[in-house]
Design an enzyme around this catalytic site. Structure first.
Site, PDB file in Angstrom:
ATOM      1  N   SER A 140       0.837  -1.203   0.000  1.00  0.00           N
ATOM      2  CA  SER A 140       0.000   0.000   0.000  1.00  0.00           C
ATOM      3  C   SER A 140       0.880   1.264   0.000  1.00  0.00           C
ATOM      4  O   SER A 140       1.707   1.441  -0.882  1.00  0.00           O
ATOM      5  CB  SER A 140      -0.948  -0.047   1.202  1.00  0.00           C
ATOM      6  OG  SER A 140      -1.956   0.925   1.095  1.00  0.00           O
ATOM      7  N   ASP A 281      -8.666  -6.162  -5.070  1.00  0.00           N
ATOM      8  CA  ASP A 281      -8.318  -4.941  -4.346  1.00  0.00           C
ATOM      9  C   ASP A 281      -9.105  -3.762  -4.925  1.00  0.00           C
ATOM     10  O   ASP A 281      -8.972  -3.431  -6.108  1.00  0.00           O
ATOM     11  CB  ASP A 281      -6.816  -4.685  -4.460  1.00  0.00           C
ATOM     12  CG  ASP A 281      -6.324  -3.569  -3.546  1.00  0.00           C
ATOM     13  OD1 ASP A 281      -7.151  -2.793  -3.037  1.00  0.00           O
ATOM     14  OD2 ASP A 281      -5.106  -3.474  -3.354  1.00  0.00           O
ATOM     15  N   HIS A 312      -7.358  -5.706  -0.442  1.00  0.00           N
ATOM     16  CA  HIS A 312      -6.205  -4.915  -0.024  1.00  0.00           C
ATOM     17  C   HIS A 312      -5.439  -5.582   1.117  1.00  0.00           C
ATOM     18  O   HIS A 312      -4.283  -5.242   1.370  1.00  0.00           O
ATOM     19  CB  HIS A 312      -6.678  -3.522   0.388  1.00  0.00           C
ATOM     20  CG  HIS A 312      -5.603  -2.485   0.360  1.00  0.00           C
ATOM     21  ND1 HIS A 312      -4.856  -2.218  -0.764  1.00  0.00           N
ATOM     22  CD2 HIS A 312      -5.127  -1.656   1.332  1.00  0.00           C
ATOM     23  CE1 HIS A 312      -3.987  -1.258  -0.496  1.00  0.00           C
ATOM     24  NE2 HIS A 312      -4.116  -0.915   0.773  1.00  0.00           N
TER      25      HIS A 312
END
Length: 331
Positions: A140, A281, A312
Site C-alpha cells: 500500500s 483490491d 487490499h
C-alpha cells in the site's frame, strides 16, 4: 520498538522540523560493511510492527515471513521497519509537542511529502550505520515509499518491492477530503481535539468501515463461524486502533501522497522491481494502463496479479503465496 533522534530536518518546503524522533524496529544483524540491510515500509494507518509477532495492521503481519532461512532471512539480512514521518506510532507528527507552543502541533504540523518521508528514513539508516539497501519493500503506502526510494536514492537501493499499491495516488483520498470527513464530527474542534477528549468515536466508526473495505470481514468468515463473532472481532480491532491513532496524522499523510505520481520517471528506475496487485483490491485493482507503464522500467522486474478474495489485505493474509516473490526480490 526503539526511538532515535535524527536531529533537525529541513523539509522539501524549506521549513525546519527541530529534533525529529523516529520510531523503528530491527531484526537480524548489520554486517561490517553496512550493506546487508532491508527496509520494510508500512501502510497509511499502520506502524513499524509489520515484522513483529502479535501485531496486525490493515495490510496484515509479515512476521511469519521473517526468520532464519525464511524469505525475509535474518541470518542474511538486517531488517529495519520505521514509522513514517507524520504518523502516530512514535515518529514526530501532529501529536508531538511543538516546543514553540508547549502543545501538540495538531493541524499546524507542516505539510510533508514522500520525498520528506523517505529522506527521514535515509537519515535514520545513516545513524544506524546502514550504507546500502538490498531492498525496500512494503504494501500500500509502503509500496509508494519503495518506489520513491528507488528514484530518490538509486545508487543505494538494489531492489524495490511494491505490493497492493500503485504508481500514482488514487483520486479522492487527499488531505482536504480527509479534513472534510473529520470536520463533520462534533469531536473535531478544528483539529484541536487533544484537550476535548479526542476523536475515538469518529475513528472507531471509520476504522470499522475501512476494515470491511480492505477485506477483513472476508478473512474472518474463514475463521469464525458466526456473524456475531466476526462483528466482535472487527470492533475489537477498531477499538484498539482508534485508541492509538491521530486523525491529524491521516490528514498529513494523505497530503504527503496526494501528488505522488511516478509515471513520468519510471524509465529512471534501475532497481529490481517486484510489483504485485490483488484481483479483488478496490483501492489498487489490476489496471492495464499500469502494466503498460511498467514496461518503461529498464531493470529486471516481476509483475504478478494475485488471485485472492482478500483484497487490499492480501499482502498480509496471503503471505505464503508471496514467499517465492520475496525470495526473488532478495536472492
Amino acid at each position: 520498538m526503539k526511538t532515535l533522534s535524527i536531529g533537525s530536518y529541513t523539509l522539501e518546503s524549506g521549513q525546519v522540523l527541530p529534533d525529529v524522533q523516529v520510531a523503528y524496529v530491527t531484526h537480524g544483524t548489520l554486517d561490517a560493511q553496512g550493506a546487508n540491510a532491508v527496509l520494510v515500509t508500512h501502510g497509511y494507518t499502520s506502524g513499524p510492527s509489520m515484522l513483529s509477532p502479535g501485531h496486525h495492521t490493515a495490510e496484515g503481519s509479515w512476521a511469519s515471513l521473517l526468520g532464519p532461512g525464511r524469505p525475509l532471512d535474518t541470518d542474511r539480512f538486517f531488517f529495519v521497519c520505521s514509522n513514517m514521518l507524520g504518523s502516530a506510532f512514535g515518529t514526530t507528527g501532529p501529536r508531538t509537542i511543538n516546543a514553540a507552543t508547549g502543545k501538540p502541533w495538531g493541524p499546524d504540523f507542516p505539510a510533508v511529502t514522500l520525498h520528506d518521508i523517505v529522506g527521514v528514513q535515509h537519515r535514520l539508516l545513516e545513524k544506524l550505520g546502514v550504507q546500502h539497501l538490498r531492498a525496500v519493500a512494503g504494501p500500500s503506502y509502503g509500496g509508494w515509499q519503495a518506489l520513491q526510494w528507488a528514484l530518490q536514492y538509486p545508487e543505494m537501493v538494489d531492489a524495490a518491492g511494491v505490493l497492493m499499491s500503485g504508481i500514482t495516488h488514487p483520486p479522492g483520498l487527499g488531505a482536504e477530503e480527509q479534513r472534510k470527513r473529520f470536520a463533520a464530527s462534533p469531536q473535531w474542534h478544528g483539529g484541536w481535539y487533544y484537550e476535548h477528549g479526542g476523536m475515538f468515536d469518529t475513528l472507531f466508526e471509520m476504522r470499522l468501515q475501512t476494515l470491511r473495505n480492505y477485506g477483513l470481514e472476508r478473512l474472518y468468515e474463514d475463521r469464525m463461524p458466526t456473524a456475531e463473532q466476526r462483528q466482535a472481532e472487527l470492533e475489537r480491532q477498531s477499538r484498539d486502533w482508534a485508541d492509538k491513532f491521530d486523525p491529524n496524522s491521516m490528514v498529513v499523510l494523505a497530503g504527503a501522497a496526494e501528488h505522488f505520481d511516478v509515471r513520468p520517471r519510471l524509465d529512471e528506475i534501475r532497481a529490481r522491481l517486484l510489483f504485485v496487485v490483488c484481483t479483488t483490491d478496490k483501492i489498487f485493482p489490476p489496471d492495464p494502463a499500469v502494466t503498460q507503464a511498467l514496461d518503461q522500467v529498464r531493470g529486471e522486474k516481476r509483475y504478478r496479479e494475485l488471485d485472492s478474495p482478500y483484497g487490499h489485505m492480501a499482502s498480509g493474509v496471503e503471505w505464503r503465496r508471496l514467499e517465492d516473490d520475496l525470495r526473488w526480490l532478495l536472492p
